[in-house]
Design a protein around this motif. Sequence first.
Motif, PDB file in Angstrom:
ATOM      1  N   ALA A 208       0.825  -1.210   0.000  1.00 55.51           N
ATOM      2  CA  ALA A 208       0.000   0.000   0.000  1.00 55.51           C
ATOM      3  C   ALA A 208       0.857   1.258   0.000  1.00 55.51           C
ATOM      4  CB  ALA A 208      -0.939  -0.005   1.203  1.00 55.51           C
ATOM      5  N   ASP A 232       1.755  -6.775   3.424  1.00 58.20           N
ATOM      6  CA  ASP A 232       0.767  -5.768   3.799  1.00 58.20           C
ATOM      7  C   ASP A 232      -0.055  -6.254   4.984  1.00 58.20           C
ATOM      8  OD1 ASP A 232      -0.644  -3.317   3.634  1.00 58.20           O
ATOM      9  OD2 ASP A 232      -0.441  -3.362   1.454  1.00 58.20           O
ATOM     10  N   ASN A 234      -4.098  -5.550   7.023  1.00 55.67           N
ATOM     11  CA  ASN A 234      -5.418  -4.907   7.137  1.00 55.67           C
ATOM     12  C   ASN A 234      -5.921  -4.315   5.826  1.00 55.67           C
ATOM     13  OD1 ASN A 234      -5.469  -5.494   9.899  1.00 55.67           O
ATOM     14  ND2 ASN A 234      -4.502  -3.555  10.439  1.00 55.67           N
ATOM     15  N   GLU A 235      -5.575  -4.938   4.708  1.00 55.55           N
ATOM     16  CA  GLU A 235      -6.070  -4.486   3.418  1.00 55.55           C
ATOM     17  C   GLU A 235      -7.093  -5.495   2.889  1.00 55.55           C
ATOM     18  OE1 GLU A 235      -5.599  -1.722   1.867  1.00 55.55           O
ATOM     19  OE2 GLU A 235      -3.918  -0.871   2.985  1.00 55.55           O
ATOM     20  N   SER A 236      -8.023  -5.027   2.107  1.00 59.69           N
ATOM     21  CA  SER A 236      -8.981  -5.925   1.477  1.00 59.69           C
ATOM     22  C   SER A 236      -8.340  -6.592   0.261  1.00 59.69           C
ATOM     23  CB  SER A 236     -10.229  -5.158   1.038  1.00 59.69           C
ATOM     24  OG  SER A 236      -9.904  -4.278  -0.021  1.00 59.69           O
ATOM     25  N   ALA A 239      -8.309  -4.185  -2.606  1.00 54.67           N
ATOM     26  CA  ALA A 239      -7.221  -3.209  -2.613  1.00 54.67           C
ATOM     27  C   ALA A 239      -5.912  -3.848  -3.063  1.00 54.67           C
ATOM     28  CB  ALA A 239      -7.065  -2.594  -1.228  1.00 54.67           C
ATOM     29  N   LEU A 240      -5.641  -5.052  -2.580  1.00 54.05           N
ATOM     30  CA  LEU A 240      -4.428  -5.757  -2.984  1.00 54.05           C
ATOM     31  C   LEU A 240      -4.473  -6.085  -4.472  1.00 54.05           C
ATOM     32  CD1 LEU A 240      -4.081  -8.213   0.046  1.00 54.05           C
ATOM     33  CD2 LEU A 240      -2.775  -6.113  -0.345  1.00 54.05           C
ATOM     34  N   ALA A 267      -6.055  -9.807   6.005  1.00 59.21           N
ATOM     35  CA  ALA A 267      -6.676  -9.366   4.752  1.00 59.21           C
ATOM     36  C   ALA A 267      -8.181  -9.626   4.793  1.00 59.21           C
ATOM     37  CB  ALA A 267      -6.050 -10.100   3.568  1.00 59.21           C
TER      38      ALA A 267
END
Length: 328
Positions: A208, A232, A234-236, A239-240, A267
Amino acid sequence: MMKRYYFTAIASLAAICLASSAMAQRAMTIPASLHPGDSVAIISPASRPDSADVEAACKAIEGWGFVPVKGRYATAAHGTFAGTIEQRLSDLRWAFESPGIKAIICGRGGYGCVQLLCELPDGYFARYPKWLAGYSDISALHAALTTQGVMSIHSHMCAPIGRNGGTDSLSLMLRSILEGRYPRYEVPPHRFNHCGTASGILVGGNLAVLNDIAGSRYDISRIDGAILFLEDVNESLEALNRALYRLKCAGVLSRLRGIILGRFTNARLNLEFDSPESMMAEILSGCNIPVCFNFPVGHVEENVPLIEGAPVTLAITPSGTTLSYHIR
């Protein structure tokens, strides 16, 4: 299979290593190794760390034989930041520009490093080559150092260092790199791995953060012939997915020599895939280069230190992955 980490003693620590990248045709500078009694700065260029974590890390660094020196604003508070932009920038400049400071360890990540980069002139870090250690939001600083020809250390920071008094294996790995001994990693196989061997300059960090500085003067994706590592938290999956497709559409993936995918912690599974790995495996299925999944780097307890900007060889076989440095 047990993970094994090896260290190699390096004879000449002031040597220059040639980077295998089209962008970085300049030599990559290895910051000077540390010796007993050298001073190590603790600064917080992004979010505010817990003061107790900073104090514990200072004691651990003393145990390594170095002298910890806290930046004036290392535990300051300005909202969630460790001080205002001006205060954090002041600490960063002090740490890099003071001749007595030999290395820098960041208090924590969070957010805020990019605010400082906007205030620095071109080539700033090349003028003051020193070891910088940290990860997460510190990836922005690593990118700046790498694009300016200086190696740095993607590693954990004050809280993990101080937790066990600097005597845990990962903290000792960081200490060894600072002293001029470089690791060789062996990790277990993964079902999505692409087997093969490749050599190149190691670049990367938090996906990110790197995506946010794409197109800037600190964009490491412009480096050709690199081995890219990513992680990464705590990303969806969306988003990844978007960030990886940016790399694909920009032609970055086709210029890489190898890919190391670390841990993508917490994730959010908001696409049709059951894991970040399965989603990434689909995107990378057409890449005819070595790809390693589940490497021990990221927002996890086992976050092994990686030397950004260093020439490495990535070798992936059905029995596992090795990552070796070629620093002379």
